[in-house]
Design a protein around this motif. Structure first.
Motif, mmCIF file in Angstrom:
data_model
loop_
_atom_site.group_PDB
_atom_site.id
_atom_site.type_symbol
_atom_site.label_atom_id
_atom_site.label_comp_id
_atom_site.label_asym_id
_atom_site.label_seq_id
_atom_site.Cartn_x
_atom_site.Cartn_y
_atom_site.Cartn_z
ATOM 1 N N ASN A 151 0.818 -1.213 0.000
ATOM 2 C CA ASN A 151 0.000 0.000 0.000
ATOM 3 C C ASN A 151 0.858 1.272 0.000
ATOM 4 N N ILE A 152 1.807 1.309 -0.930
ATOM 5 C CA ILE A 152 2.626 2.499 -1.119
ATOM 6 C C ILE A 152 2.484 2.944 -2.571
ATOM 7 N N SER A 153 2.921 4.155 -2.883
ATOM 8 C CA SER A 153 2.770 4.687 -4.234
ATOM 9 C C SER A 153 3.673 3.947 -5.219
ATOM 10 N N ARG A 154 3.280 3.956 -6.489
ATOM 11 C CA ARG A 154 4.107 3.332 -7.516
ATOM 12 C C ARG A 154 5.459 4.043 -7.604
ATOM 13 N N ARG A 209 7.128 5.400 -5.168
ATOM 14 C CA ARG A 209 7.989 4.947 -4.083
ATOM 15 C C ARG A 209 8.482 3.521 -4.328
ATOM 16 N N SER A 210 7.596 2.651 -4.789
ATOM 17 C CA SER A 210 8.005 1.263 -5.040
ATOM 18 C C SER A 210 9.035 1.197 -6.165
ATOM 19 N N LYS A 211 8.874 2.036 -7.181
ATOM 20 C CA LYS A 211 9.851 2.081 -8.272
ATOM 21 C C LYS A 211 11.204 2.542 -7.742
ATOM 22 N N GLY A 212 11.166 3.537 -6.835
ATOM 23 C CA GLY A 212 12.401 4.031 -6.242
ATOM 24 C C GLY A 212 13.108 2.970 -5.416
ATOM 25 N N LEU A 213 12.333 2.135 -4.700
ATOM 26 C CA LEU A 213 12.929 1.054 -3.917
ATOM 27 C C LEU A 213 13.701 0.100 -4.814
ATOM 28 N N VAL A 214 13.129 -0.224 -5.974
ATOM 29 C CA VAL A 214 13.800 -1.132 -6.913
ATOM 30 C C VAL A 214 15.061 -0.481 -7.463
ATOM 31 N N GLU A 215 14.919 0.740 -7.948
ATOM 32 C CA GLU A 215 16.039 1.416 -8.614
ATOM 33 C C GLU A 215 17.193 1.724 -7.658
ATOM 34 N N ASN A 216 16.896 1.827 -6.366
ATOM 35 C CA ASN A 216 17.932 2.132 -5.376
ATOM 36 C C ASN A 216 18.499 0.902 -4.686
ATOM 37 N N GLY A 217 18.223 -0.275 -5.255
ATOM 38 C CA GLY A 217 18.830 -1.498 -4.738
ATOM 39 C C GLY A 217 18.241 -1.997 -3.431
ATOM 40 N N LYS A 218 17.013 -1.584 -3.115
ATOM 41 C CA LYS A 218 16.383 -1.984 -1.857
ATOM 42 C C LYS A 218 15.549 -3.264 -2.019
ATOM 43 N N ILE A 219 15.543 -3.809 -3.223
ATOM 44 C CA ILE A 219 14.747 -5.008 -3.494
ATOM 45 C C ILE A 219 15.637 -6.099 -4.085
ATOM 46 N N LEU A 259 15.542 -9.970 -5.940
ATOM 47 C CA LEU A 259 14.753 -10.991 -6.624
ATOM 48 C C LEU A 259 15.471 -12.312 -6.455
ATOM 49 N N ASN A 260 14.818 -13.251 -5.771
ATOM 50 C CA ASN A 260 15.441 -14.552 -5.496
ATOM 51 C C ASN A 260 16.834 -14.376 -4.892
ATOM 52 N N TRP A 261 16.911 -13.455 -3.919
ATOM 53 C CA TRP A 261 18.109 -13.208 -3.109
ATOM 54 C C TRP A 261 19.235 -12.497 -3.858
ATOM 55 N N GLN A 262 18.943 -11.949 -5.052
ATOM 56 C CA GLN A 262 19.936 -11.168 -5.783
ATOM 57 C C GLN A 262 19.414 -9.746 -5.975
ATOM 58 N N VAL A 263 20.284 -8.751 -5.752
ATOM 59 C CA VAL A 263 19.868 -7.363 -5.944
ATOM 60 C C VAL A 263 19.394 -7.173 -7.375
ATOM 61 N N PHE A 264 18.262 -6.497 -7.525
ATOM 62 C CA PHE A 264 17.633 -6.357 -8.836
ATOM 63 C C PHE A 264 17.122 -4.940 -8.972
ATOM 64 N N GLU A 265 17.410 -4.286 -10.102
ATOM 65 C CA GLU A 265 17.105 -2.868 -10.235
ATOM 66 C C GLU A 265 16.247 -2.558 -11.466
ATOM 67 N N ARG A 266 15.401 -3.504 -11.861
ATOM 68 C CA ARG A 266 14.500 -3.267 -13.001
ATOM 69 C C ARG A 266 13.051 -3.279 -12.520
ATOM 70 N N PRO A 267 12.447 -2.109 -12.299
ATOM 71 C CA PRO A 267 11.068 -2.059 -11.806
ATOM 72 C C PRO A 267 10.040 -2.622 -12.770
ATOM 73 N N ASP A 268 10.380 -2.664 -14.074
ATOM 74 C CA ASP A 268 9.420 -3.151 -15.072
ATOM 75 C C ASP A 268 9.500 -4.662 -15.270
ATOM 76 N N PHE A 269 10.378 -5.334 -14.530
ATOM 77 C CA PHE A 269 10.542 -6.784 -14.682
ATOM 78 C C PHE A 269 9.302 -7.502 -14.165
ATOM 79 N N GLU A 270 8.823 -8.498 -14.919
ATOM 80 C CA GLU A 270 7.627 -9.241 -14.525
ATOM 81 C C GLU A 270 8.001 -10.509 -13.769
ATOM 82 N N LEU A 271 7.346 -10.721 -12.645
ATOM 83 C CA LEU A 271 7.594 -11.905 -11.830
ATOM 84 C C LEU A 271 7.056 -13.158 -12.503
ATOM 85 N N GLY A 272 7.702 -14.291 -12.209
ATOM 86 C CA GLY A 272 7.220 -15.589 -12.648
ATOM 87 C C GLY A 272 6.842 -16.419 -11.436
ATOM 88 N N LEU A 273 6.236 -17.558 -11.672
ATOM 89 C CA LEU A 273 5.810 -18.421 -10.578
ATOM 90 C C LEU A 273 6.978 -18.789 -9.673
#
Length: 260
Positions: free
Chosen positions: A194-197, A199-209, A211-225
């Motif tokens: 429940n945060i703004s898009r 802010r969530s985009k900024g979290l990705v781009e700033n290395g705060k996220i 993906l499968n335990w590896q730093v990932f900086e692409r906010p447009d990346f689509e998750l898989g199962l």
């Protein structure tokens, strides 16, 4: 390996698919089980999809306890019946001065990696709020025990434990249903927490996220199962199932969510 298999997965996953093909060939040639190191949930999903349930080779997973995220895979011929000992997993508890210091998942993980231990050599790191335990492949247990004597500046001692002494992990996934326009990382983080898009985009781009335990900086990346994203300060999200689409053409998703 059927070349058509690759089109169902990401290009970056091709080396792992090739590895699975080698494992399957080993089982077929040697007619004996093949045990992998620890796999993350996305890798487990790929193994399930490729090995299937109708071929001559079967598979089973074990991570030390039922709710484990990271698990070893055992690929085996039809004649074989796997048992827990076949997965060769050791459990360690970390002894440290509880009254004067605190540990964290990040500190333990960083110490193991800085000791030159590959991530796939150890499984889940668990806590009940005070005690800490983790799993490791059995043939590396002695090495890990000898190498890890400090975590940060904290002196520690690793003690092997039996499965019957496994602590009850504090963190527990909750299942949540949601509907979303896309599977983009920034979109799901925004929706779940429940945060703004922005802010969530900024979290990705700033290395705060991760993906499968590896730093990932692409906010447009689509998750898989089975993908897991870790959001610093918020928790984790796993895409468990894509249940179809709504009348408004939104994805209906089943998510596993950990909230801090």
């Amino acid at each position: 390996m059927d070349e058509n298999i690759y089109q169902h997965f990401r290009k970056a996953e091709a080396p792992f698919i090739n590895q699975i093909a080698d494992w399957l060939q080993d089982v077929s040639d040697q007619y004996r089980p093949y045990l992998t190191d620890f796999l993350d949930p996305r890798q487990q999903y790929i193994v399930e999809a490729i090995v299937g349930e109708k071929g001559d080779t079967h598979y089973a997973f074990e991570g030390g306890y039922v709710a484990a995220e990271r698990k070893r895979a055992l690929l085996y011929p039809a004649y074989f019946t796997p048992e827990q000992d076949d997965f060769a997993i050791s459990l360690f508890e970390i002894h440290y001065p509880v009254k004067f210091s605190t540990l964290s998942h990040g500190k333990i993980l960083g110490t193991l990696l800085n000791a030159g231990i590959r991530r796939d050599v150890f499984g889940d790191i668990m806590t009940d709020g005070q005690r800490w335990q983790f799993f490791v492949v059995a043939n590396m247990a002695s090495y890990v025990q000898s190498q890890i004597t400090k975590i940060g500046r904290i002196r520690v001692r690793l003690e092997k434990k039996d499965y019957t002494e496994l602590l009850m992990p504090k963190d527990a996934w909750t299942l949540e249903h949601t509907a979303t326009n896309s599977l983009r990382i920034d979109n799901l983080v925004s929706s779940v927490y429940n945060i703004s898009r922005k802010r969530s985009k900024g979290l990705v781009e700033n290395g705060k996220i991760k993906l499968n335990w590896q730093v990932f900086e692409r906010p447009d990346f689509e998750l898989g199962l089975r993908d897991i994203i870790s959001v610093r300060g918020f928790g984790r999200i796993q895409l468990r199932e894509i249940e179809g689409k709504t009348k408004k053409d939104k994805y209906r998703l089943l998510l596993g969510v950990l909230r801090k």
